[in-house]
Design a protein around this motif. Structure first.
Motif, PDB file in Angstrom:
ATOM      1  N   GLN A  50       1.545  -7.353 -12.452  1.00  0.00           N
ATOM      2  CA  GLN A  50       2.362  -8.510 -12.095  1.00  0.00           C
ATOM      3  C   GLN A  50       1.832  -9.174 -10.825  1.00  0.00           C
ATOM      4  N   LEU A  51       1.445  -8.354  -9.849  1.00  0.00           N
ATOM      5  CA  LEU A  51       0.921  -8.904  -8.598  1.00  0.00           C
ATOM      6  C   LEU A  51      -0.388  -9.650  -8.836  1.00  0.00           C
ATOM      7  N   GLU A  52      -1.253  -9.102  -9.676  1.00  0.00           N
ATOM      8  CA  GLU A  52      -2.510  -9.798  -9.983  1.00  0.00           C
ATOM      9  C   GLU A  52      -2.235 -11.117 -10.702  1.00  0.00           C
ATOM     10  N   HIS A  53      -1.217 -11.119 -11.583  1.00  0.00           N
ATOM     11  CA  HIS A  53      -0.840 -12.365 -12.256  1.00  0.00           C
ATOM     12  C   HIS A  53      -0.363 -13.407 -11.241  1.00  0.00           C
ATOM     13  N   GLN A  54       0.460 -12.965 -10.284  1.00  0.00           N
ATOM     14  CA  GLN A  54       0.929 -13.879  -9.240  1.00  0.00           C
ATOM     15  C   GLN A  54      -0.240 -14.361  -8.373  1.00  0.00           C
ATOM     16  N   LEU A  55      -1.184 -13.465  -8.127  1.00  0.00           N
ATOM     17  CA  LEU A  55      -2.349 -13.825  -7.314  1.00  0.00           C
ATOM     18  C   LEU A  55      -3.161 -14.934  -7.997  1.00  0.00           C
ATOM     19  N   ILE A  56      -3.264 -14.871  -9.303  1.00  0.00           N
ATOM     20  CA  ILE A  56      -4.012 -15.890 -10.049  1.00  0.00           C
ATOM     21  C   ILE A  56      -3.294 -17.238  -9.996  1.00  0.00           C
ATOM     22  N   LEU A  57      -1.966 -17.224 -10.083  1.00  0.00           N
ATOM     23  CA  LEU A  57      -1.214 -18.470 -10.176  1.00  0.00           C
ATOM     24  C   LEU A  57      -0.952 -19.123  -8.828  1.00  0.00           C
ATOM     25  N   SER A  58      -0.875 -18.340  -7.777  1.00  0.00           N
ATOM     26  CA  SER A  58      -0.430 -18.882  -6.488  1.00  0.00           C
ATOM     27  C   SER A  58      -1.517 -19.727  -5.813  1.00  0.00           C
ATOM     28  N   VAL A  59      -1.069 -20.842  -5.175  1.00  0.00           N
ATOM     29  CA  VAL A  59      -1.965 -21.652  -4.342  1.00  0.00           C
ATOM     30  C   VAL A  59      -1.436 -21.723  -2.902  1.00  0.00           C
ATOM     31  N   ASP A  60      -0.497 -20.851  -2.587  1.00  0.00           N
ATOM     32  CA  ASP A  60       0.054 -20.763  -1.233  1.00  0.00           C
ATOM     33  C   ASP A  60      -0.734 -19.705  -0.460  1.00  0.00           C
ATOM     34  N   PRO A  61      -1.482 -20.095   0.569  1.00  0.00           N
ATOM     35  CA  PRO A  61      -2.329 -19.105   1.270  1.00  0.00           C
ATOM     36  C   PRO A  61      -1.534 -17.959   1.868  1.00  0.00           C
ATOM     37  N   TRP A  62      -0.345 -18.210   2.327  1.00  0.00           N
ATOM     38  CA  TRP A  62       0.465 -17.137   2.913  1.00  0.00           C
ATOM     39  C   TRP A  62       0.880 -16.132   1.843  1.00  0.00           C
ATOM     40  N   ARG A 113      -2.124 -13.967   0.793  1.00  0.00           N
ATOM     41  CA  ARG A 113      -2.415 -12.874   1.729  1.00  0.00           C
ATOM     42  C   ARG A 113      -1.426 -11.726   1.540  1.00  0.00           C
ATOM     43  N   GLN A 114      -0.142 -12.048   1.376  1.00  0.00           N
ATOM     44  CA  GLN A 114       0.864 -10.995   1.203  1.00  0.00           C
ATOM     45  C   GLN A 114       0.569 -10.171  -0.050  1.00  0.00           C
ATOM     46  N   ILE A 115       0.216 -10.861  -1.170  1.00  0.00           N
ATOM     47  CA  ILE A 115      -0.069 -10.141  -2.418  1.00  0.00           C
ATOM     48  C   ILE A 115      -1.271  -9.216  -2.234  1.00  0.00           C
ATOM     49  N   LEU A 116      -2.314  -9.709  -1.537  1.00  0.00           N
ATOM     50  CA  LEU A 116      -3.504  -8.871  -1.328  1.00  0.00           C
ATOM     51  C   LEU A 116      -3.188  -7.665  -0.458  1.00  0.00           C
ATOM     52  N   ILE A 117      -2.328  -7.837   0.563  1.00  0.00           N
ATOM     53  CA  ILE A 117      -1.938  -6.692   1.400  1.00  0.00           C
ATOM     54  C   ILE A 117      -1.228  -5.649   0.546  1.00  0.00           C
ATOM     55  N   ARG A 144     -12.555 -10.062  -7.966  1.00  0.00           N
ATOM     56  CA  ARG A 144     -13.030 -10.101  -9.349  1.00  0.00           C
ATOM     57  C   ARG A 144     -11.890 -10.231 -10.367  1.00  0.00           C
ATOM     58  N   VAL A 145     -10.639 -10.369  -9.901  1.00  0.00           N
ATOM     59  CA  VAL A 145      -9.495 -10.381 -10.821  1.00  0.00           C
ATOM     60  C   VAL A 145      -9.634 -11.502 -11.853  1.00  0.00           C
ATOM     61  N   SER A 146     -10.040 -12.686 -11.435  1.00  0.00           N
ATOM     62  CA  SER A 146     -10.180 -13.825 -12.352  1.00  0.00           C
ATOM     63  C   SER A 146     -11.644 -14.242 -12.441  1.00  0.00           C
ATOM     64  N   SER A 147     -12.110 -14.381 -13.673  1.00  0.00           N
ATOM     65  CA  SER A 147     -13.491 -14.837 -13.871  1.00  0.00           C
ATOM     66  C   SER A 147     -13.655 -16.309 -13.532  1.00  0.00           C
ATOM     67  N   LYS A 148     -12.538 -17.026 -13.357  1.00  0.00           N
ATOM     68  CA  LYS A 148     -12.595 -18.457 -13.032  1.00  0.00           C
ATOM     69  C   LYS A 148     -12.850 -18.696 -11.540  1.00  0.00           C
ATOM     70  N   TRP A 149     -12.693 -17.668 -10.704  1.00  0.00           N
ATOM     71  CA  TRP A 149     -12.922 -17.837  -9.273  1.00  0.00           C
ATOM     72  C   TRP A 149     -14.424 -17.862  -9.013  1.00  0.00           C
ATOM     73  N   GLU A 150     -14.912 -19.000  -8.616  1.00  0.00           N
ATOM     74  CA  GLU A 150     -16.349 -19.149  -8.372  1.00  0.00           C
ATOM     75  C   GLU A 150     -16.585 -19.710  -6.983  1.00  0.00           C
ATOM     76  N   VAL A 151     -17.486 -19.063  -6.259  1.00  0.00           N
ATOM     77  CA  VAL A 151     -17.903 -19.507  -4.929  1.00  0.00           C
ATOM     78  C   VAL A 151     -19.383 -19.828  -5.024  1.00  0.00           C
ATOM     79  N   PRO A 152     -19.858 -20.926  -4.422  1.00  0.00           N
ATOM     80  CA  PRO A 152     -21.287 -21.263  -4.500  1.00  0.00           C
ATOM     81  C   PRO A 152     -22.174 -20.101  -4.083  1.00  0.00           C
TER      82      PRO A 152
END
Length: 995
Positions: free
Chosen positions: A511-523, A526-530, A542-550
């Motif tokens: 559930q937390l990983e699902h929330q992490l994927i959907l959330s765009v609130d930086p605060w 951070r709470q979910i990652l903690i 690596r949770v979402s394959s859509k997250w891409e950094v140059p």
């Protein structure tokens, strides 16, 4: 038995042999064969196939001794074949449903015409002029069969039919198929022209109360054996199949109803006539029962027609299908009774009679009305959506996205109504276990997804959920709600700093990983990652394959030693870049600001990276907002772009796109002084985009100057030519000879052509785009080497006129780039007449004359207030007008050619006269004569029509020439005014044709 006989027995006895198909000519040889063949359970060939074979053989043309094709002979063989076809149709009891399904229109036309012939229908007399009540019964019935078929065929031809694509085995038949198509079209044309007569014949039948008789196989045999008497009153007239008056009227009324319903789309009063016929059909059908012989009506289709007519005519007749849910829904929508509408949907959740696609279409209609500004319908949209969602839940379907969106901002009223729908949609004594499980899962998921504890308690304490859930399920749900409520209480603490958010316990990593994927609130991220790092050590970036950094940044970010910080920086940057891509700049700024605050404390390199990305974000925000207002950027933003371009920090990873956007930004806001004079020389040699930007800026600066100051234009030319060049790859063979393998895109250019095109699409400054268009038009003219058909553009004189190595330039690449560039420029400003003329020229030289005319006319329209003012002569030059003339000529619009010849500075009489001599013109011809102001051309028109004997057109030309304002004795200004008025009207008429 010998071995040979045994083998033969094994082969022939291994599987039953299919009896051979009976050939058409066998029925000519044996009179009794047809009846016995048709009595079989599954005759081969089928009856409709026999009709086709008989009539095709009877209508085959013959060839005489001189090898000339003659019409089919009227001999005994052909007459017998036609009679056989009629006998097969009689066996089918003249069922038009079967005949229309199995026979083509051409064959069925031959069949019904042959029926008219053998039934002694007077030839050469219109059926509408016949008195059917005085004709012999079978003769009158033949007329009815023909007119019913004509009406039905007319109606059926109006329905869209997907044409079958010919397969490989059919390619040799295309010519035959084309001939049959043309024949069918001719038949349909005649039937449509006579449709009113057919309707009058069928309406006249309704006044005849006596029974009718239709030919059977026996009566047709009698016709062949004994010729009828003069009045047709023989045994064959009354010995046929008896059709009662009620049965015939029922079928005729249905056919009349279908044709009136078809005509209703152009003549709405016809819907009322169709409704009357369909209602009478339904009444007669119930009276006939199952004893109908000739009447074949699809009762479901009839019910649909009745319902449609009731809706279209606004009938309030209670007996007229008023009780159906479909009609009730339509009437509720029309009267604005939304409460009754919702009640229908609630009742249907139990009855399940309305199709899902119909319920969704009603919802879409209300959503469309709400989006158009009717905010009062928002509540109705939610209620219908809730009813549909509960219906989906009960049937185990996926809940629609609209319902989830409407629940993003829940209210007490919304939740109350949803619970009411759930309760009323279940009959606990009859509900299946499947529906129970689905409803329970739906309500539990609703409790988990709602953030407001008040609404969660409303649902979890509702008696419906208490009934659906077992004790252990209720206890588990309550525990989850309690844990969530403590988490919510912790989250409501005021946040003073990015690091001040406390971690809290969580229920489930998924559930937390699902929330992490959907959330765009930086605060919240951070709470979910903690919480996640407190539960397990994993690489959560690596949770979402859509997250891409140059790739320029990923090695630096993934090198961060603290795993929590690494995941946080990576995810914040990836989400920020995604938000920029979808133009959600508000959330992108929040994510980047949080990331900048985070990295500032431990990594100067990443701090500079984030500053560069925020610069790119600010450029994107300003460019997106300045599209219409063209407000200049703040000086601070311009200074930051300069600072980035001049950056000399070697260990900072730099993305090429930031520099590319920066150069495009400086060009778009005419920072030409900086690009040409102040940008460091080292940067020009190192960054290809800076070099290209400098050359473009310098060329744009010098455009108004003298020819000797165009050296930078030559430099830009050479750079672009190199980008569009090819290099040849050679290989030496074993015998020492050198052979050409392939031509590839040159690697000597400052950038590949695809990146050059991407850079062009970032430019918006009209002068820069005009310069590039001019360059590519000149380059295209040189490599194409067609002086007559050249594309035109502004500022062509600044470019070279020759190429030293013409073979090295990729001609196709030049043409494609030119077209893409002009198309892109017109998306930014579709009213730039210079670009429109260039686009028109491109279509002209590629033989797309209709499209070329469209853009030539558009160019004139945008600079003349849609031709209400005179088109400037530098827009409609003689060259442009001659190309418009050629376009009209090649489109066979010869009258338009003659009119346009007047627009030239010197009227081109030769071309005009030649065009008017053409007899086949695809334009409006004489309706254009009012646009001609040149008396010489009008006089020639009068002469041409007189010579051809076209009196009506000659009168139109004489009327045009006789207008007082065209009198040669008038003052010059009067003649000019008359010409301008006709120019305006003609160009506006042309615009309506080609826009």
């Amino acid at each position: 038995m010998s071995a040979e006989a045994a083998d033969r027995e094994a082969v022939t006895g291994s599987s039953p042999c299919t009896p051979p198909q009976t050939s058409w000519f066998e029925f000519l040889l044996d009179d009794t064969l047809l009846e016995s063949h048709l009595q079989k359970f599954s005759p081969d060939p089928m009856p409709v196939q026999l009709i086709t074979q008989f009539l095709e053989q009877a209508s085959k043309p013959s060839v005489n001794e001189q090898n000339q094709v003659q019409p089919p002979a009227d001999n005994r063989r052909n007459r017998t074949l036609k009679l056989l076809a009629l006998k097969v149709a009689a066996h089918l009891k003249w069922n038009l449903d079967v005949l229309e399904k199995g026979l083509s229109i051409a064959v069925l036309n031959m069949l019904v015409n042959e029926l008219l012939c053998v039934s002694k229908v007077p030839p050469g007399v219109k059926h509408v002029d016949l008195d059917l009540s005085t004709l012999p019964p079978t003769t009158a019935m033949a007329v009815l069969v023909y007119n019913r078929w004509a009406i039905r065929t007319t109606v059926q031809s109006s329905f869209p039919i997907k044409q079958a694509k010919p397969g490989p085995h059919q390619m040799n038949m295309l010519n035959h198929v084309q001939q049959e198509k043309e024949l069918t079209e001719n038949i349909l044309k005649v039937l449509k022209e006579q449709a009113d007569d057919f309707i009058m014949v069928l309406e006249g039948v309704l006044d005849i109360k006596k029974d009718f008789y239709v030919h059977t196989m026996r009566t047709l045999d009698l016709l062949a054996a004994e010729p009828c008497t003069a009045n047709g009153e023989t045994e064959c007239s009354t010995a046929g199949l008896r059709i009662s008056a009620d049965e015939l009227h029922c079928q005729v009324r249905y056919d009349l109803g279908t044709v009136f319903f078809q005509q209703g789309c152009t003549n709405p009063p016809c819907y009322e006539k169709a409704r009357e016929h369909f209602l009478k059909t339904r009444e007669l059908l119930s009276k006939l029962g199952d004893g109908a012989v000739h009447c074949r009506i699809d009762e479901k289709r009839l019910a649909g027609y009745c319902q449609a007519c009731g809706v279209l005519t606004g009938s309030s007749d209670v007996s007229d299908m008023q009780s159906t849910p479909f009609t009730q829904i339509h009437n509720f929508i029309r009267s604005g009774n939304y409460k009754g509408l919702i009640e229908i949907f609630l009742e249907d959740n139990l009855a399940l009679s309305l199709p899902n696609h119909f319920r969704q279409s009603v919802l879409r209609e209300f959503f469309q009305k709400a989006e158009q500004g009717n905010k009062a319908l928002n509540e109705v949209c939610y209620k219908i959506c809730a009813c549909n969602a509960v219906r989906d839940v009960l049937e185990g379907q996926v809940i629609s996205v609209q319902f989830r969106q409407l629940l993003l901002k829940p209210t007490k009223e919304k939740i109350d109504f949803l619970l009411e729908v759930c309760t009323r949609s279940l009959k606990m004594e009859h509900i299946s276990d499947f529906s129970k499980r689905n409803m329970a899962a739906f309500l539990k998921n609703l409790c988990r997804s709602l953030e407001d504890l008040q609404f969660v308690v409303m649902i979890s304490s509702h008696e419906l959920l208490m009934v659906l859930l077992k004790d252990d399920e209720r206890k588990a749900l309550v525990d989850q709600i309690r844990k969530r409520s403590s988490c919510i209480n912790l989250c409501t603490k005021p946040l003073t700093s990015f690091y001040d958010i406390p971690a809290s316990a969580s229920v489930n990593i998924g559930q937390l990983e699902h929330q992490l994927i959907l959330s765009v609130d930086p605060w919240r991220i951070r709470q979910i990652l903690i919480e996640l790092h407190g539960m397990t050590e994993r690489q959560f970036w690596r949770v979402s394959s859509k997250w891409e950094v140059p790739s320029d940044y990923s090695s630096v970010i993934l090198g961060i030693k603290d795993y929590l910080t690494r995941d946080l920086v990576y995810i914040l940057m990836a989400k920020g870049l995604h938000c920029i891509a979808i133009k959600d700049f508000v959330h992108a700024r929040q994510l980047f600001s949080a990331c900048l605050e985070l990295v500032t404390e431990f990594s100067p390199r990443l701090r500079q990276v984030m500053l560069n990305e925020m610069l790119l974000l600010d450029i994107s925000v300003h460019e997106a907002g300045a599209g219409s207002s063209r407000e200049r950027p703040p000086p601070d933003l311009v200074s930051r772009v300069r600072g980035y371009l001049e950056m000399r920090i070697h260990d900072i990873p730099l993305r090429q796109v930031v520099g590319e956007e920066g150069v495009a930004f400086m060009l778009n806001w005419r920072e030409n002084e900086y690009l040409t004079l102040q940008v460091p020389t080292s940067l020009v040699h190192k960054n290809p985009y800076v070099k290209l930007g400098q050359l473009l800026a310098a060329t744009c600066k010098e455009l108004p100057g003298p020819k000797e100051s165009r050296r930078t234009a030559k430099d830009l030319w050479e750079v672009v030519v190199q980008i569009c060049s090819l290099t040849s790859q050679h290989k030496r063979a074993n015998d020492g000879r050198v052979s050409l393998i392939k031509q590839r895109e040159s690697t000597l250019g400052i950038m590949p052509r695809n990146k050059f095109i991407i850079f062009i699409r970032k430019l918006r400054e009209p002068l820069v785009l005009t310069t590039l268009i001019s360059l590519f038009v000149r380059l295209h003219s040189i490599v194409r080497d067609d002086i007559v058909n050249e594309v035109t553009a502004e500022h062509l004189s600044i470019w070279p006129t020759t190429l030293p190595n013409l073979q090295s330039v990729d001609v196709e690449a030049v043409a494609i780039t030119m077209k893409e560039l002009v198309n892109y420029a017109l998306t930014l400003n579709p009213n730039n007449h210079s670009w429109l003329i260039t686009q028109a020229d491109i279509y002209f030289v590629t033989n797309q004359y209709s499209a070329a005319l469209h853009f030539y006319l558009q160019a004139g329209a945008v600079c003349s207030d849609f031709f209400n003012k005179t088109v400037p002569p530098d827009v409609y030059t003689d060259q442009v007008l001659k190309r418009m003339i050629k376009c009209c000529s090649l489109l066979n619009c010869h009258t338009q050619v003659a009119i346009l010849c007047q627009f030239l500075r010197e009227v081109d009489y030769m071309t005009a006269f030649k065009a008017l001599q053409e007899q086949s013109s695809h334009d409006a011809m004489d309706s254009f004569y009012d646009y001609i102001w040149d008396v010489t051309i009008l006089e020639y028109l009068t002469h041409i029509h007189h010579k051809r004997g076209e009196a009506e057109k000659r009168q139109i030309a004489i009327k045009a020439i006789g207008q007082t304002e065209l009198n040669a004795s008038n003052p010059e200004d009067v003649l000019q005014l008359a010409a301008q008025k006709r120019k305006k009207k003609f160009l506006q008429a042309m615009a309506k044709l080609y826009f």
